[in-house]
Design a protein around this motif. Structure first.
Motif, short mmCIF file in Angstrom:
data_model
loop_
_atom_site.label_atom_id
_atom_site.label_comp_id
_atom_site.label_asym_id
_atom_site.label_seq_id
_atom_site.Cartn_x
_atom_site.Cartn_y
_atom_site.Cartn_z
N SER A 1 -15.94 38.62 -29.88
CA SER A 1 -14.62 37.98 -29.77
C SER A 1 -14.68 36.57 -29.18
CB SER A 1 -13.69 38.83 -28.90
OG SER A 1 -14.02 38.69 -27.52
N SER A 2 -15.78 36.23 -28.52
CA SER A 2 -15.93 34.93 -27.84
C SER A 2 -14.97 34.75 -26.67
CB SER A 2 -15.75 33.76 -28.80
OG SER A 2 -16.65 33.86 -29.85
N ILE A 3 -14.33 35.81 -26.21
CA ILE A 3 -13.39 35.68 -25.09
C ILE A 3 -14.16 35.55 -23.78
CG2 ILE A 3 -11.66 36.96 -23.75
CD1 ILE A 3 -10.62 37.92 -26.55
N GLU A 4 -13.69 34.61 -22.95
CA GLU A 4 -14.34 34.33 -21.66
C GLU A 4 -13.68 35.16 -20.55
OE1 GLU A 4 -16.89 32.49 -21.08
OE2 GLU A 4 -16.83 32.07 -18.93
N THR A 5 -12.34 35.14 -20.51
CA THR A 5 -11.59 35.87 -19.49
C THR A 5 -10.41 36.57 -20.16
OG1 THR A 5 -12.13 34.16 -17.87
CG2 THR A 5 -10.36 35.70 -17.27
N GLY A 6 -10.28 37.85 -19.90
CA GLY A 6 -9.17 38.59 -20.51
C GLY A 6 -9.39 40.08 -20.35
N THR A 7 -8.98 40.84 -21.36
CA THR A 7 -9.09 42.30 -21.29
C THR A 7 -9.54 42.88 -22.64
OG1 THR A 7 -6.76 42.60 -21.93
CG2 THR A 7 -7.23 42.57 -19.57
N ALA A 8 -10.21 44.01 -22.55
CA ALA A 8 -10.52 44.82 -23.74
C ALA A 8 -9.72 46.12 -23.62
CB ALA A 8 -12.01 45.12 -23.81
N THR A 9 -8.76 46.28 -24.51
CA THR A 9 -7.98 47.51 -24.55
C THR A 9 -8.63 48.45 -25.54
OG1 THR A 9 -5.90 46.41 -24.00
CG2 THR A 9 -5.74 48.50 -25.18
N ILE A 10 -8.94 49.66 -25.12
CA ILE A 10 -9.47 50.65 -26.04
C ILE A 10 -8.45 51.77 -26.15
CG2 ILE A 10 -11.91 50.08 -25.81
CD1 ILE A 10 -12.20 52.30 -23.79
N PHE A 11 -8.28 52.26 -27.35
CA PHE A 11 -7.21 53.23 -27.64
C PHE A 11 -7.72 54.22 -28.67
CE2 PHE A 11 -3.48 54.72 -29.96
CZ PHE A 11 -2.59 55.01 -28.94
N ILE A 12 -7.56 55.50 -28.37
CA ILE A 12 -7.99 56.51 -29.33
C ILE A 12 -6.77 57.07 -30.04
CG2 ILE A 12 -8.06 58.38 -27.58
CD1 ILE A 12 -10.66 59.35 -29.17
#
Lengths: 145, 145, 145
Positions: free
Chosen positions: A31-42
């Motif tokens: 994603s190339s994201i430096e600062t943020g969040t990864a939301t995982i959802f099943i």
């Protein structure tokens, strides 16, 4: 600011925990994201997510067995049993663990602790195809999309 | 749009709940975010997060005691016990509560309800240094970074 | 990039689960977000959120009944009982389910699985007014706010 969607597909082989940490980390790196969040959802109601100790398999073995004792398949009180003894119990076990989990991203990395792994927790006896969505969202180093 | 990372460090003194609401609120105020979310994430597998009634300490006392009864240290079925009777139980109790929690920000404030406090739930008997990451993400009043 | 706050208010009629999927979907559609997340957060400590099987009501009936057996109102060990036998139990049941849940948005839609519904889980016997905040955050198709 970016928001990138990706998908992890896994084939489970009956009850237990299946690690997906590497796949989530790959999605974050891509994603190339430096600062943020990864939301995982099943996207399921008979499987769930859990972040658990990933060094010693005996830790997860205790989780599997303890859950069998807490949410018993032989409990005579259930009414939602059309699909067998692991029908309603799979929903109850899902509700006690997680459907979504949000993990920080900083310095361009998924910021898990040393002993944390991300797992799909399969609650059905039969093999299933399970899908986990990942949304990586945040800012890039340059601020450019 | 902004995404700001900060870190809360606390020293726990054995099992129990330790409030971090003020530290999370400070991180949100420092971020200047008007509308968005505060993601809190604990980097451990033997401590967890929980949002709980924070007015009357007896409420949390019931949580501590009830968890001791639900996930018993004297259960003879555990196999992951290398670090003592609070080893596997700490992971089980973590799995039943939260590793991440996401709280809305609007009007520039962390939007907790009247009786909600944010707590680190320590599941080990010994004192530990625990780290909670906070990612405040959203839009600023001016829309300028 | 957008972050939009909206609020869902519901009147519960005693213990049970109350579906709010349609209201969350409407908030997401109104936000015009193409890819991102919908954070839902309940501002209470005696009600919670849960994503559960929403096709067959017997599944939720089992959840309600099983929770009564796991967190018993007639447990003599509680001390936080000023508001009655459903006082401390409502907090314990809330802690075992969810205060926040984060659901992916992609293709402009809330990305729930086929059988997933979003529910407010009321743990008090009396009717209550409950508030759920929704923060829809992400990117729009044009990238323009």
């Amino acid at each position: 600011m970016l928001a990138k969607h990706s998908q992890i597909s896994i084939r489970t082989r009956g009850k237990g925990t299946y690690e997906i940490t590497d796949q989530v980390e790959s999605a974050v790196l891509a994603s190339s994201i430096e600062t943020g969040t990864a939301t995982i959802f099943i996207r399921h109601t008979s499987a769930s997510l859990v972040i658990y100790e990933n060094a010693d398999p005996s830790a997860r073995e205790d989780l599997h067995r303890w859950m069998e004792r807490l949410v018993r398949e032989d409990d005579p009180n259930y009414i939602h049993t059309a699909e067998g003894p692991d029908d309603t119990t799979s929903h109850l076990r899902m509700a006690l663990t997680r459907t979504s989990e949000v993990i920080p991203i900083f310095n361009g990395r998924l910021a898990l602790g040393t002993w944390q792994g991300i797992f799909v927790f399969e609650h059905r006896r039969a093999a299933h195809d399970r899908v986990v969505d990942v949304i990586a969202m945040g800012v890039t180093p340059s601020g450019v999309q």
